[in-house]
Design a protein around this motif. Structure first.
Motif, PDB file in Angstrom:
ATOM      1  N   GLY A  39       0.890  -0.870  -0.095  1.00 26.31           N
ATOM      2  CA  GLY A  39       0.123   0.417   0.239  1.00 26.31           C
ATOM      3  C   GLY A  39       1.223   0.672  -0.014  1.00 26.31           C
ATOM      4  O   GLY A  39       0.693   2.616   0.850  1.00 26.31           O
ATOM      5  N   TYR A  48      -4.807  12.002  -2.892  1.00 25.85           N
ATOM      6  CA  TYR A  48      -3.447  11.479  -4.166  1.00 25.85           C
ATOM      7  C   TYR A  48      -4.278  13.043  -5.609  1.00 25.85           C
ATOM      8  O   TYR A  48      -4.122  12.446  -5.691  1.00 25.85           O
ATOM      9  CB  TYR A  48      -4.232  10.163  -4.145  1.00 25.85           C
ATOM     10  N   ASP A  60      -7.088  11.247   1.417  1.00 27.32           N
ATOM     11  CA  ASP A  60      -7.936   9.841   0.227  1.00 27.32           C
ATOM     12  C   ASP A  60      -8.920  10.056   0.312  1.00 27.32           C
ATOM     13  O   ASP A  60      -9.860   8.981  -0.341  1.00 27.32           O
ATOM     14  CB  ASP A  60      -7.181   9.484  -0.137  1.00 27.32           C
TER      15      ASP A  60
HETATM   16  N1  Q9C Z   1      -8.255   0.829  -6.709  1.00 34.30           N
HETATM   17  C1  Q9C Z   1      -2.271   4.392   1.641  1.00 34.30           C
HETATM   18  O1  Q9C Z   1      -3.433   5.884   0.845  1.00 34.30           O
HETATM   19  N2  Q9C Z   1      -3.543   0.726  -4.359  1.00 34.30           N
HETATM   20  N3  Q9C Z   1      -2.256   3.961   0.620  1.00 34.30           N
HETATM   21  C2  Q9C Z   1      -4.868   0.601  -3.869  1.00 34.30           C
HETATM   22  C3  Q9C Z   1      -7.283   1.099  -4.987  1.00 34.30           C
HETATM   23  C4  Q9C Z   1      -2.544   0.567  -3.263  1.00 34.30           C
HETATM   24  C5  Q9C Z   1      -2.636   3.089  -0.808  1.00 34.30           C
HETATM   25  C6  Q9C Z   1      -5.762   0.617  -5.588  1.00 34.30           C
HETATM   26  C7  Q9C Z   1      -3.713   2.040  -2.724  1.00 34.30           C
HETATM   27  C8  Q9C Z   1      -2.793   2.407  -1.345  1.00 34.30           C
HETATM   28  C9  Q9C Z   1      -1.340   5.121   2.389  1.00 34.30           C
END
Ligand code: Q9C
Ligand code: ZN
Length: 394
Positions: A188, A376, A331
């Motif tokens: 992640g 993001y 997010d």
């Molecule tokens: N459809 C943090 O916000 N990919 N990590 C997910 C979603 C990884 C998010 C795909 C997302 C990690 C710290």
């Protein structure tokens, strides 16, 4: 407010991740950090300060030394073995259904740890396809964590010298983020769990011990040392506001009664297999893990009401934390390209979140360290952060 920030955190910049089956530009980009930094620097209310170095010792209270060594060496081994220069990504994971029987599983895992093959280790030490290890990753992840630890140090200093009833807060503006990383697994976009290391640091050390650990020059070749157990010095509340469940933080402290971990997160969503409300901790830790899964259609008002209920709830009141660590993910915003509550649309909600963090659980002011996690939608990250911090300062 003081903001801890280092340009070293910008150097980790994988080109792509695997998202919905194809290679997409890496969402956890250095531009996220510079956008927030520039936004805060454009007001005169924030002082941007560099991190100090508190060595590997606090990191090794949370992560295993074999995992840390993997993060330090994986990229070079990967390139030696002919891997793409973009960086390390796993090709196969020790999925439970792949492991024929427990004895065999243990043997294979031991083999993967010993044997130099980085492709076996990549699957063992990482749980997804969005956490590339480049030649710059270890350095950035180490400094990211040191920024959080510097935030802890400044927070303790400010708290010791502050007059009563004035909010004391510091913001660690760091990346890569941390809350998905477990004791020996990255994922992640997270490698070192910055908030977990900070929580354990607060539990382990008095201010004077923190001062004596601090070294000026960052050296990345610290020897791996045994870290002694210590008696708890403070009670720490971790409030995880990132849209995603902080599976790493949860797992690191699942059997502990300090810190108290509280997470609000969207469901069903990544990381898919954790974050249910029945995950309450186990053994000594039972009742000290609180998950508040929220539907993706949660509105501003519903979000704030859920946050208020848990912060003023019985468990948080009885816990009576000395310090609060906020895993500050932005997010949750409806426009976030990979996450977001579809109906969370008001920037004022972020101001209210900050205010609730200041006023939660009675009138006692607790020092609060905000640690940057996800978020993001680059165009409004600065606005969201500013609102949370201003709401906190009141
Ligand atoms: N459809 C943090 O916000 N990919 N990590 C997910 C979603 C990884 C998010 C795909 C997302 C990690 C710290
Ligand atoms: Zn997130």
């Amino acid at each position: 407010m003081e903001v801890i920030y280092s340009e070293e955190c910008l150097k980790h910049a994988p080109k792509y991740e695997i998202l919905s089956g194809s290679a997409k530009p890496y969402f956890e980009s250095p531009q996220r950090l510079t956008a927030i930094k520039n936004h805060l620097a454009s007001t005169d209310r924030y002082a941007i300060l560099p991190p100090a170095d508190y060595t590997l010792a606090p990191i090794l209270r949370v992560h295993t030394s074999e995992f840390v060594e993997y993060l330090q060496t994986a990229y070079n081994k990967w390139v030696e073995q002919g891997g793409d220069s973009q960086g390390v990504l796993p090709e196969c994971f020790p999925h439970p259904k792949l492991l024929a029987e427990l004895g065999g599983a243990k043997a294979w895992i031991e083999t993967a740890k010993r044997d130099g093959n980085v492709l076996a280790k990549a699957g063992l030490y990482c749980f997804d396809m969005s956490t590339t290890i480049t030649g710059d990753t270890w350095n950035a992840a180490y400094i990211s964590c040191q920024a959080a630890l510097t935030g802890v140090h400044r927070l303790l200093q400010l708290d010791a010298s502050s007059s009563a009833n004035k909010p004391v807060g510091v913001y660690a503006l760091c990346r890569p983020p941390g809350h998905h990383a477990g004791e020996d697994v990255c994922g992640g976009y997270c490698y070192i769990n910055n908030v977990a290391v900070s929580a354990q640091f607060l539990i382990d050390y008095e201010l004077e011990q923190v001062e004596s650990l601090r070294i000026k020059d960052v050296s990345l070749a610290h020897p791996v040392v045994e870290v002694e157990k210590r008696t708890p010095k403070r009670k720490v509340l971790i409030l995880d506001l990132d849209y995603h469940h902080g599976n790493g933080t949860q797992s690191i402290f699942y059997t502990k009664s300090n810190p108290l971990y509280i997470s609000l997160h969207g469901t069903p969503d990544y990381p898919w297999f954790t974050g249910a409300s029945h995950e309450r901790g186990s053994g000594e830790g039972e009742g000290y893990n609180i998950n508040i899964p929220l539907s993706k259609s949660t509105t501003d008002a519903e979000y704030l009401s859920a946050l208020h209920d848990v912060l003023d709830g019985e468990t948080a009141l009885a816990f009576n934390a000395d310090v609060v660590l906020v895993s500050l993910g932005l997010d949750t915003w409806h426009m976030d390209p990979i996450a977001g509550f579809q109906r969370l649309k008001s920037l004022e909600t972020y101001w209210r979140m900050g205010e609730m963090i200041r006023t939660c659980a009675g009138t006692k002011h607790r020092p609060v360290l905000f640690v940057q996690e996800g978020g993001y939608w680059i165009g409004q990250l600065g606005d969201m952060v500013e609102n949370v911090l201003d709401g906190f300062l009141g």
